[in-house]
Write a protein that holds these residues in place. Structure first.
Motif: not given
Length: 308
Positions: A147-158
């Motif tokens: 599976e994959t992981y994504s993240f959308d924050g104020e300082y980091y984006r994956l």
């Protein structure tokens, strides 16, 4: 009570010195070898031969030891991007066969950032970045293979990270969060940590800090047990002359160390550790500052370790 040896290599230690201390830690029966994560000396010491990187060091020690747990008190979130950090720690955990504990904090020593060109934002932003990094690092480790992981924050984006490699420990190494912050630290510990550590705090402050974390765990509805621990400088001797010699070697006063650390005869040190145990401490990190004095470790192993 588990006893862990905790070192401060930025004060002046080569890898070979750390290797000797780590092997002695293992051979003498202590539970773990930990090191700080700093790039600049503190105080009036030479600091030679210069700093060693914590995760490079622990990767090497992972292959040179077989039983003790290894970790940091604590890795600074300001030093590394969260994705590469998750990869490094996962790799070292695999290299050790699953013996890593991951101490993690905001970073605080501005001078070392200035000295090596590392950005040092204000405290609020450091905490905001730290919280995002905690989400990312633990999220990458816990993402199932395939599976994959994504993240959308104020300082980091994956975006669609494969979240590899995986640590040897399922779900990732235990996370240690410490410090005496009254609000965000307890909340983050309750949410992300398996262990909460109080560094160099007096008994009254430790009691209050543990209470805040317990309250945060209750408020969050946490059911997973929290491990409570404390770090204290140690200065143990068979008699007053030996205690004084060891205190002088690290530039400290015996009376002050008896007040603010674990200092005195083995019996005194055992009693002091017992006071932390009465507050709920399950692990003590013994900060050993003279890394050439292996006899100190031998004394602690012979006269303190069996009694706690």
């Amino acid at each position: 009570m588990l006893l862990r040896i905790f070192t401060e290599p930025q004060q002046g230690a080569s890898y070979e010195t750390l290797l000797r201390v780590a092997k002695a830690t293992e051979d003498l029966g202590f539970n773990a070898f930990f090191r700080s994560d700093h790039y600049l000396k503190m105080g009036d010491v030479s600091g030679l031969p210069g700093p060693t990187d914590s995760w490079v060091t622990l990767g090497a020690l992972a292959r040179e030891t077989s039983r003790i747990r290894l970790g940091t008190l604590v890795t600074a979130a300001t030093f590394r991007l969260p994705g590469p950090l998750a990869i490094s720690v996962a790799q070292v955990d695999d290299m050790s066969g699953g013996r890593i504990d991951f101490g993690f904090g905001t970073g605080w020593f501005e001078a070392e950032h200035t000295a090596y060109g590392i950005p040092f934002p204000g405290l609020r932003e450091r905490f905001d970045r730290f919280e995002e990094q905690l989400e990312i690092v633990t999220g990458l480790w816990r993402t199932p293979v395939g599976e994959t992981y994504s993240f959308d924050g104020e300082y980091y984006r994956l975006a669609e990270s494969p979240a590899l490699p995986k640590p040897a420990q399922a779900g990732g190494p235990p996370v240690i969060i410490g410090g005496g912050g009254p609000k965000r630290t307890p909340r983050l510990a309750a949410r992300f940590a398996q262990e909460y550590n109080t560094p160099f705090m007096g008994l009254d402050d430790v009691k209050a800090a543990y209470g805040r974390v317990r309250a945060a765990c209750d408020e969050a509805g946490r059911t997973e047990p929290m491990v409570y621990s404390a770090a204290q400088v140690v200065c143990c001797g068979r008699d007053e002359a030996e205690i004084k010699r060891r205190a002088e070697a690290i530039g400290r006063d015996v009376a002050e160390l008896r007040e603010n650390g674990l200092a005195g005869t083995p019996a005194e040190v055992v009693d002091r550790i017992g006071e932390f145990g009465a507050l709920g401490s399950e692990r003590m990190y013994l900060q050993v500052l003279d890394l050439d004095d292996l006899d100190h470790l031998e004394l602690l192993a012979a006269e303190v370790l069996p009694k706690v």
